[in-house]
Design a protein around this motif. Sequence first.
Motif, short mmCIF file in Angstrom:
data_model
loop_
_atom_site.label_atom_id
_atom_site.label_comp_id
_atom_site.label_asym_id
_atom_site.label_seq_id
_atom_site.Cartn_x
_atom_site.Cartn_y
_atom_site.Cartn_z
N ARG A 40 0.84 -1.20 0.00
CA ARG A 40 0.00 0.00 0.00
C ARG A 40 0.87 1.25 0.00
O ARG A 40 0.64 2.19 -0.75
N VAL A 44 1.05 4.05 -3.04
CA VAL A 44 0.78 5.48 -2.80
C VAL A 44 1.96 6.31 -3.26
O VAL A 44 1.80 7.33 -3.95
N LYS A 114 -5.36 13.60 0.74
CA LYS A 114 -6.42 12.72 0.24
C LYS A 114 -7.02 12.00 1.44
O LYS A 114 -6.29 11.54 2.32
N THR A 115 -8.33 11.92 1.47
CA THR A 115 -9.01 11.25 2.56
C THR A 115 -9.71 9.99 2.06
O THR A 115 -10.03 9.87 0.88
N THR A 116 -9.92 9.06 2.99
CA THR A 116 -10.64 7.84 2.66
C THR A 116 -12.14 8.12 2.70
O THR A 116 -12.58 9.22 3.06
N GLU A 120 -10.86 9.65 6.99
CA GLU A 120 -9.51 9.58 7.55
C GLU A 120 -8.48 9.97 6.48
O GLU A 120 -8.69 9.73 5.30
N GLU A 122 -5.58 9.64 4.08
CA GLU A 122 -4.87 8.54 3.44
C GLU A 122 -3.40 8.91 3.26
O GLU A 122 -2.52 8.11 3.49
N TYR A 123 -3.15 10.15 2.80
CA TYR A 123 -1.80 10.68 2.70
C TYR A 123 -1.89 12.18 2.49
O TYR A 123 -2.95 12.72 2.18
N VAL A 157 2.53 9.34 4.69
CA VAL A 157 1.48 8.34 4.65
C VAL A 157 1.39 7.68 6.02
O VAL A 157 2.39 7.16 6.51
#
Length: 183
Positions: A40, A44, A114-116, A120, A122-123, A157
């Motif tokens: 992962r 990313v 960037k969010t999930t 949350e 993401e990075y 990240v």
Amino acid sequence: MEVSKIQGVLKNNKGSGFPLAVVITLCLVMIFTGISEYFRLVIVAQGVRDALQDAVISTVSDNYDDVYHGVREGYSGGYQPMAEEFEESIDYGDIYGRMDTVLGLNQGSGYHFKTTSKGEMEYKIWNLNVDIYNAPLAGGDIEGQRFEIDSSVMLEVPVSFGGKLLPPMKMKVKNSAGYIPKF
């Protein structure tokens, strides 16, 4: 008679491999989880690097019209003819804007992130550094004497393993692109 039944149960070896099978399965799940988290992070980082490269290449391409004048005159720099001389002309572009579009990033408090789907992080990226090197007014494509853009951005990240948040992965993502005249 009761004591002999208890001794028979204690001496019975059936099912003694069950705890070992559970331990092996849990170890394999932990290893698989660690490998998945590693992949992962790699995915990313590659995605951010590719988006940065795409944005920088677009900026280099945006400069073709200014570089063209130099090529027509036998040079490969970003210059515009002004009266009897050439004046440096460089388009810095919108690298953050292109990365935001490609990666679907949001902006806030100095970061592009960037969010999930759960909200949350993401990075996040920040500290974009872009250095544009214009080629001098000289003939030929000599290494180090061409229109080139070097760029870097910081990437962070979050890392989690076993349901716990670990220290985040922080790295500098770098890339470079240049314009080389074909003719």
